[in-house]
Design an enzyme around this catalytic site. Structure first.
Site, PDB file in Angstrom:
ATOM      1  N   LYS A  57       0.911  -1.107   0.122  1.00 47.53           N
ATOM      2  CA  LYS A  57      -0.023  -0.060  -0.083  1.00 47.53           C
ATOM      3  C   LYS A  57       0.806   1.264  -0.029  1.00 47.53           C
ATOM      4  CE  LYS A  57      -4.524   0.959   0.339  1.00 47.53           C
ATOM      5  NZ  LYS A  57      -5.744  -0.057  -0.285  1.00 47.53           N
ATOM      6  N   ASP A  88      -7.107   4.274  -4.054  1.00 51.45           N
ATOM      7  CA  ASP A  88      -7.910   4.151  -3.178  1.00 51.45           C
ATOM      8  C   ASP A  88      -8.328   5.494  -2.756  1.00 51.45           C
ATOM      9  OD1 ASP A  88      -7.608   2.077  -0.440  1.00 51.45           O
ATOM     10  OD2 ASP A  88      -7.652   3.987   0.333  1.00 51.45           O
TER      11      ASP A  88
HETATM   12  N1  GLU Z   1      -7.617   0.226  -2.621  1.00 48.83           N
HETATM   13  C1  GLU Z   1      -8.417  -0.862  -2.898  1.00 48.83           C
HETATM   14  C2  GLU Z   1      -8.339  -1.957  -1.765  1.00 48.83           C
HETATM   15  O1  GLU Z   1      -8.442  -1.450  -0.755  1.00 48.83           O
HETATM   16  C3  GLU Z   1      -7.811  -1.796  -4.300  1.00 48.83           C
HETATM   17  C4  GLU Z   1      -6.374  -2.160  -4.327  1.00 48.83           C
HETATM   18  C5  GLU Z   1      -6.098  -2.649  -5.662  1.00 48.83           C
HETATM   19  O2  GLU Z   1      -6.867  -2.592  -6.778  1.00 48.83           O
HETATM   20  O3  GLU Z   1      -4.979  -2.929  -5.981  1.00 48.83           O
HETATM   21  O4  GLU Z   1      -8.240  -3.129  -1.893  1.00 48.83           O
END
Ligand code: GLU
Length: 446
Positions: A125, A165
């Site tokens: 992340k 996100d």
């Molecule tokens: N931000 C999204 C999550 O919390 C998607 C992450 C992604 O698609 O890599 O899973």
């Protein structure tokens, strides 16, 4: 002291000022005691200790010039948490509240969520304390370009694949991708959530919200219930909330609230398809605030500074942000007859709220299972990019539905196997953990 308490004490000592990370970590490891008891070698090989420490954390300066010519400085970060199952995968969050603690909590949850999807993706992340709200397109572009000028050397289609996100949508992904391509001279699937005309997967924008409702459908089916005719309270009005609302309507449910950081709107007649289209235009095109809804729809009310959990409902879908349902909110929901909570946001329920769901024996879908449809469809985007292919909408949607149904089944099975029948919170943690832990054991002490 038990093994998991002992480990938790150590991570608390190491990072005492990371409350969100400690919360996410405890929520997982408190449920793993029976797993470690059954697998004593995991203790000798320090699997829990290793899984709790990111493989790598990258912190960097992001300088950029605003429209007045003033130079601004933000902090960028990427936490590459675990690559046992595949390249690091997870979104980027641009929001003033972003700290290393927030990114570590999100990255940690992502490890297990990604494992549950069954796709070959590790957990990571990233993000920045940059606030895109109120910024011009030019400012957002310059920020994204500066951010990627540092990040590009740490990512790649087989290394680490960021996505969106909070605060990072199609516009930001476009600017980030353009700069990555320019610096790396590679046209590759290094980001997901790309535009439909240039490598993005159909259904990716809808995937988290649709997937959430597919999960709710399964959760209710297991209890002999259905969405049809039920009232749903949704928080948030971004991408996840919008498409969750759309799918609830498709299944014959009613949606009576949506919110943003200033408050919530309550429409007792229900937000129908036409009203939802209006909200989508407000948020996605005009970039307006949810309070504007009541001017256009006089039957509705706006509740300044409040969250929607006092509105009676059978189904609650928190789709805004972390810790948005506390103990009192959870008690209010349950007392008003709510029998299902499924999390479109990451960690929206505080630990005390979760205790209330568990005591009330309501159906509870934790974020790492219930909102996994977004990242699962990101993995489908990676597959299409790697194959230089593009799948039909129906194919992606069917695959998403299959993955969410499968995640629900895995969580339910793991819960039953470890004596917690019907507890998807425990089931999600155990099922996700076992996949990652077994891969780590196979790969030696790394
Ligand atoms: N931000 C999204 C999550 O919390 C998607 C992450 C992604 O698609 O890599 O899973």
């Amino acid at each position: 002291m038990s093994h998991v308490h002992d480990i938790f004490d150590k991570i608390k000592q190491r990072d005492p000022a990371q409350p969100e990370f400690l919360q996410a970590a405890w929520e997982v490891i408190e449920t793993l005691e029976p797993v470690i008891e059954r697998n004593p070698h995991m203790r000798e090989l320090a699997v829990l200790e290793r899984i709790l420490e990111p493989e790598r954390m990258i912190l960097f300066r992001v300088p950029w010039m605003d429209d007045t010519g003033q130079v601004q400085v933000n902090r960028g970060m990427r936490v590459q948490f675990n690559s046992a199952l595949g390249p690091y995968k997870g979104g980027l969050r641009f929001h003033p509240s972003v700290t290393l603690s927030i990114i570590k909590f999100l990255g940690f949850e992502q490890i297990f969520k990604n494992a549950l999807t069954g796709r070959p993706i590790g957990g990571g992340k990233g993000g920045s304390d940059f606030d895109p709200k109120g910024k011009s397109d030019g400012e957002v572009m310059r920020f994204c370009q500066s951010f990627m000028t540092e990040l590009f050397r740490h990512i790649g289609a087989n290394v680490d694949v960021p996505a969106g996100d909070i605060g990072v949508g199609g516009r930001e992904i476009g600017f980030l991708y353009g700069q990555y391509k320019r610096l790396s001279r590679q046209w590759e699937g290094v980001l997901t959530g790309k535009g439909q005309g240039w490598g993005g997967s159909l259904i990716r924008p809808e995937a988290t919200g649709y997937g959430l409702v597919y999960f709710v459908r399964e959760m209710l089916k297991a209890r002999g219930e259905a969405i049809d005719g039920r009232t749903t309270v949704i928080s948030g009005s971004g991408n996840v909330a919008q498409y969750a609302a759309e799918k609830i309507l498709d299944y014959g449910g009613t949606v009576v609230t949506m919110s943003d950081s200033s408050g919530f709107i309550h429409d007792p007649e229900g937000i129908d398809r036409a009203k939802l289209d209006w909200i989508m235009d407000l948020k996605n095109v005009r970039r307006g605030r949810i309070r504007e809804y009541v001017k256009e729809h006089p039957g509705a009310t706006f509740h300044e500074g409040k969250r929607p959990w006092s509105v009676p409902c059978e189904i609650a879908l928190p789709c805004a942000t972390q810790n948005e349902i506390d103990l009192e909110d959870a008690e209010t929901l349950v007392n008003n007859g709510c029998f299902a909570v499924a999390e479109g946001a990451n960690m929206p329920s505080t630990p005390r709220a979760i205790e209330v769901y568990e005591a009330g024996r309501i159906a509870y879908g934790p974020g790492k299972a219930a909102n996994a449809g977004g990242v699962a469809t990101s993995a489908l985007e990676m597959t299409q990019n790697a194959q230089f292919d593009r799948w039909e909408r129906e194919r992606v949607d069917a695959e998403l539905d299959r993955i969410m149904t499968e995640i629900h089944a895995q969580c339910a099975d793991a819960a039953a196997e470890f004596g917690h029948e019907g507890d998807l919170f425990v089931g999600a943690n155990i099922a996700g953990f076992l996949k990652v832990a077994n891969a780590m054991l196979d790969q030696g002490v790394v």
